[in-house]
Design an enzyme around this catalytic site. Structure first.
Site: not given
Length: 437
Positions: A107, A134, A207
């Site tokens: 991420k 995510v 995210k």
């Protein structure tokens, strides 16, 4: 005439908890995966920094190496689970430019370099997938990218960090303070020994940037994501929210803001009061959930396990199977190459409702003075609850809990500054945003 089933050489970069689960699934579900993809997915190598460490029963020491460049060069599909910006970023770009399909759960890297890596994939005509980056096992990026591609997403609100949701949920259900709830989360393995990335919001911010990039079709750098953690949330905040019919959740928010003919994007991460009947309010423990609003599809809710080896490996394998099918069938990969379509809205210009807490000496005229300050800054009060008591010197004091109508962040901060300057106010007011209405 029988045909030979092709073999795709899969290499793992990194083999921690998630990597070991991916290796297990590749071994245990080999026949099913072959049937689904049309190719045998062979674990051809595992790249790690420490080759002496046991990687579990499904990783033979003979395929473990620290020669990462060489490993990438002989792969058909690269699965990157190392984390961090480097060397992972360089290895992914090397793979993409060499025509290798790449799956990643990184991420931080994707939030920082999505545009660059997607462009490299597009130039080579290969697939770059990152569903696991995510919300763990929840299928959210593919629905946003593909299923809603013909719609117009207006907002995304998500509980995308299991640690912080567990802590806030524990505070809500037990009455514990932040430190106590965090210690319990650490004892149970829901929080790391160093929980900074989670409780200070850095994990959720990465995210949020990814969700904004896909959902709003615009690149959104991390430095433009307003980020506040949960350390300042108190047991009193939780109790006050509950008394008013709200739950405090730690949300990643990406929304399209329209003002006349102009549009912009606002992306932020912070604790938020949401009504008890909102779909996100019921998300308990370490679960994740993402709530999407689109012009034609309406309201959509995605919920599930947001972390852990097996759930995250499930998302990795979904990307891997999809990528393998494309390699077998041929044709260009599916990539996202959004340009900066929407400007970032400065945080002080975002609009929301606020819950403001003000501690005052309980004397005549104080409420009128506070109401005047709100009015001077264009902040309209929706409701107010006053709790009376005595301070340590037995003087009458009051705690005011005020919920405003929709207003600008910058105006609210100016309101708080001026209220703090009133003689009867005993400490700096605190505030939290209200959403979900």
């Amino acid at each position: 005439m029988p045909t030979t089933t092709p073999t795709l050489n899969v290499v793992l970069l990194g083999c921690g908890t998630v990597g070991a689960e991916v290796a297990r699934i590749l071994a245990e579900d080999e026949a099913e995966l072959t049937a689904r993809t049309g190719a045998r997915l062979a674990l051809a190598g595992v790249g790690v920094r420490d080759t002496s460490k046991d990687r579990g029963p499904h990783v033979s020491p003979s395929i473990v190496t620290d020669r990462l460049d060489e490993l990438v060069d002989r792969a058909d599909v690269v699965v990157e689970l190392m984390g961090g910006l480097d060397p992972a970023g360089g290895l992914i770009e090397r793979a993409l430019r060499a025509g290798k399909t790449v799956v990643s759960a990184n991420k931080a890297l994707i939030a920082a370099r999505l545009g660059q890596l997607s462009a490299a994939a597009a130039e080579s005509g290969v697939q770059f997938s990152y569903e696991a980056a995510v919300a763990g096992a929840i299928p959210i990026l593919r629905p946003i990218r593909d299923s809603l591609a013909g719609d117009r997403i207006t907002s995304i609100m998500g509980i995308v960090n299991g640690t912080t949701n567990y802590v806030l949920d524990s505070m809500t259900t037990t009455g514990a303070g932040f430190e106590e709830a965090l210690a319990t989360a650490q004892e149970l393995g829901y929080a790391e020994a160093d929980p900074t990335a989670d409780v200070d919001g850095h994990d959720a911010a990465a995210k949020a940037a990814i969700l904004a990039s896909l959902g709003l079709h615009t690149t959104f750098p991390l430095e433009e994501v307003h980020t506040e953690g949960i350390r300042s949330v108190t047991a009193e905040d939780i109790a006050s929210a509950k008394a008013a019919g709200y739950v405090i959740k730690f949300l990643a928010i990406a929304e399209r803001v329209s003002r006349g003919a102009e549009e912009s994007a606002a992306v932020r991460v912070h604790p938020t009061l949401i009504p008890e009947d909102h779909p996100l309010a019921s998300v308990r423990g370490a679960f994740n959930a993402v709530y999407v609003q689109a012009e034609n599809a309406g309201e959509l809710m995605f919920m599930g396990q947001g972390a852990g080896g097996a759930p995250t490996a499930s998302a990795v394998m979904g990307d891997l199977v999809s990528a393998a099918r494309r390699v077998v069938a041929g044709g260009p990969g599916r990539t996202e190459t959004a340009d900066r379509a929407l400007p970032a809205l400065p945080f002080e210009q975002t609009r929301t409702r606020f819950a403001v807490s003000v501690a005052v000496e309980d004397e005549p005229g104080v409420l009128a003075d506070i109401a005047r300050v709100f009015a001077d800054h264009g902040q309209s009060i929706e409701s107010m609850v006053q709790t009376r008591g005595l301070d340590g010197e037995q003087r009458p004091v009051a705690e005011l809990r005020i919920i405003t109508h929709d207003g600008l962040e910058g105006d609210l901060r100016a309101t708080v500054d001026d209220i703090h300057g009133l003689p009867a106010v005993t400490r700096r007011p605190t505030f939290m945003r209200v959403g979900g209405n």
